[in-house]
Design an enzyme around this catalytic site. Structure first.
Site, PDB file in Angstrom:
ATOM      1  N   ASN A  36      25.484   3.014  88.133  1.00  0.00           N
ATOM      2  CA  ASN A  36      25.140   4.387  88.501  1.00  0.00           C
ATOM      3  C   ASN A  36      26.274   5.317  88.065  1.00  0.00           C
ATOM      4  O   ASN A  36      27.376   5.232  88.591  1.00  0.00           O
ATOM      5  CB  ASN A  36      24.930   4.441  90.022  1.00  0.00           C
ATOM      6  CG  ASN A  36      24.555   5.826  90.530  1.00  0.00           C
ATOM      7  OD1 ASN A  36      24.626   6.804  89.803  1.00  0.00           O
ATOM      8  ND2 ASN A  36      24.168   5.883  91.792  1.00  0.00           N
ATOM      9  N   HIS A  80      16.791   8.372  87.303  1.00  0.00           N
ATOM     10  CA  HIS A  80      18.195   8.157  87.640  1.00  0.00           C
ATOM     11  C   HIS A  80      18.450   6.658  87.746  1.00  0.00           C
ATOM     12  O   HIS A  80      17.680   5.921  88.367  1.00  0.00           O
ATOM     13  CB  HIS A  80      18.509   8.863  88.973  1.00  0.00           C
ATOM     14  CG  HIS A  80      19.872   8.561  89.495  1.00  0.00           C
ATOM     15  ND1 HIS A  80      20.990   8.578  88.692  1.00  0.00           N
ATOM     16  CD2 HIS A  80      20.301   8.231  90.740  1.00  0.00           C
ATOM     17  CE1 HIS A  80      22.046   8.272  89.421  1.00  0.00           C
ATOM     18  NE2 HIS A  80      21.658   8.053  90.665  1.00  0.00           N
ATOM     19  N   CYS A  94      23.967  13.056  91.883  1.00  0.00           N
ATOM     20  CA  CYS A  94      23.219  12.383  90.808  1.00  0.00           C
ATOM     21  C   CYS A  94      22.115  13.259  90.237  1.00  0.00           C
ATOM     22  O   CYS A  94      21.580  12.978  89.169  1.00  0.00           O
ATOM     23  CB  CYS A  94      22.646  11.067  91.306  1.00  0.00           C
ATOM     24  SG  CYS A  94      23.875  10.003  92.053  1.00  0.00           S
TER      25      CYS A  94
END
Ligand code: ACO
Length: 341
Positions: free
Chosen positions: A298, A268, A128
């Protein structure tokens, strides 16, 4: 507001030129998978997913739609905003944990799909945090005068490595891509600083155990579900908050910028509670935090890239505004960047 005099790189670290983001773009697949849809797949509820994560829906790529296709669409949009043609691109970097295949790399596939020249093209993998890692790598080539135009992409087809029978993980992830064109622009501060970090001692918190050389694909590995993403959610949560806060603080400290001067924080997009905890610890206001997690879940390396594109296109940031990007992911890895737009 101009912050050029804050630029720690110009001041202390190197004599190179600045690197700006000349254009951003993103793309998400058309198919929407809602929490109600997931209620039919696993033992979960819209109420659980919403209160524990903040996610309402996510996008899922079509069967033949590849990570390189998502990346290509995002890249073309970023190139359009930047006003650059494929011919002008000197380097392509793709960040992804879901490349089309182990090799060739996805950047080579994107090079061909956008019609770029036979320029260097490679992938990096920092989960990520991948887009921020790619930004940092890309900017080195601009600052050092090696290249004029670098295309950086975060792209994921996480639906391909999601165990749709595991309610602990399948509600969290989605597919998408975001891209940025990096160039030197004399009139803009650009990337003021980038902070990167990693902790390999905690590699087991988040991983896909099989498919690499440690555990090549076998009938057993497939039967055991080792080709799916695995996560210790609680531990990951704690580490995410801690790492994102310290990376963000270090980035601000290096630039001598107070959080109040930041127009837009792009964290994020993994979990609303992580975003709120990071915002609180940084003493940011809710208005400073950009959130699109409810729409996409996500999307790993694509997450902050998509959010940056949306923040720009929604007018959340204007020329001269300061942006703080901060991410965390498997590795463990983390990163933060301060950008003068
Ligand atoms: N629906 C209903 N119940 C569920 C679900 C679900 N989808 N998922 C888990 N549960 C249950 C669990 O089984 C558990 O039940 P039990 O107590 O009977 O065992 C209960 O809910 C509580 O689970 P917790 O793990 O305690 O829930 P938590 O509040 O920690 O939230 C979550 C879980 C959302 C995964 C959270 O821990 C999280 O967001 N972690 C961080 C994820 C992250 O940041 N990832 C970033 C990197 S991703 C990358 O790099 C690819």
């Amino acid at each position: 507001m101009t912050t050029k005099h804050f630029n720690p790189r110009a001041k202390h670290h190197f004599a190179g030129r600045t690197c700006s983001i000349a254009g951003v773009g993103s793309y998400v697949p058309e198919r929407i998978l809602t929490n109600a849809d997931l209620e039919k797949l696993v033992d979960t509820s819209d109420e659980w997913i919403t209160t524990r994560t903040g996610i309402k829906e996510r996008r899922i790529a079509a069967a033949g739609e590849l990570t390189s296709d998502l990346a290509t669409k995002a890249a073309l949009r970023a190139m359009e905003m930047a006003g650059v043609t494929a011919e002008q691109i000197d380097l392509i970097i793709v960040a992804s944990i879901t490349p089309d295949m182990p090799f060739p790399n996805t950047a080579c596939l994107v090079q061909q799909k956008i019609g770029a020249r036979r320029i260097p093209s490679f992938d990096i993998e920092a989960a990520c945090s991948g887009f921020i890692y790619a930004l940092e790598v890309g900017q080195q080539f601009i600052q050092s005068h090696t290249y004029e135009t670098v295309l950086v992409i975060g792209a994921e087809k996480l639906s391909a490595i999601t165990n749709w029978k595991d309610r602990n993980t399948c509600v969290l992830f989605g597919d998408g891509a975001g891209a940025a064109v990096l160039r030197h622009r004399a009139a803009a501060g650009g990337l003021l600083t980038t902070v990167l970090g990693a902790d390999g001692a905690k590699a087991e918190l988040l991983s896909m155990p099989a498919g690499g050389s440690a555990c090549p694909a076998t009938a057993e590995s497939v039967a055991q579900g080792l080709h799916f993403l695995r996560m210790d959610g609680k531990e990951t949560f704690k580490n995410a908050v801690q790492a994102m806060c310290s990376a963000a603080k270090e980035a601000l400290r290096r630039c001598q910028i107070d959080i109040k001067q930041i127009k837009c924080i792009i964290p994020h997009q993994a979990n609303r509670r992580i975003i709120d905890a990071v915002g609180e610890r940084l003493e940011a206001t809710p208005e400073q935090l950009f959130v699109n997690l409810h729409k996409y879940g996500n999307t790993s390396a694509a997450s902050v890239a998509i959010a940056l594109d949306e923040a720009v296109r929604e007018g959340r940031v204007q020329h001269g505004d300061l942006i703080l990007i901060v991410a965390f992911g498997a590795g463990l890895t983390w990163g933060a960047a301060v950008i003068e737009w």
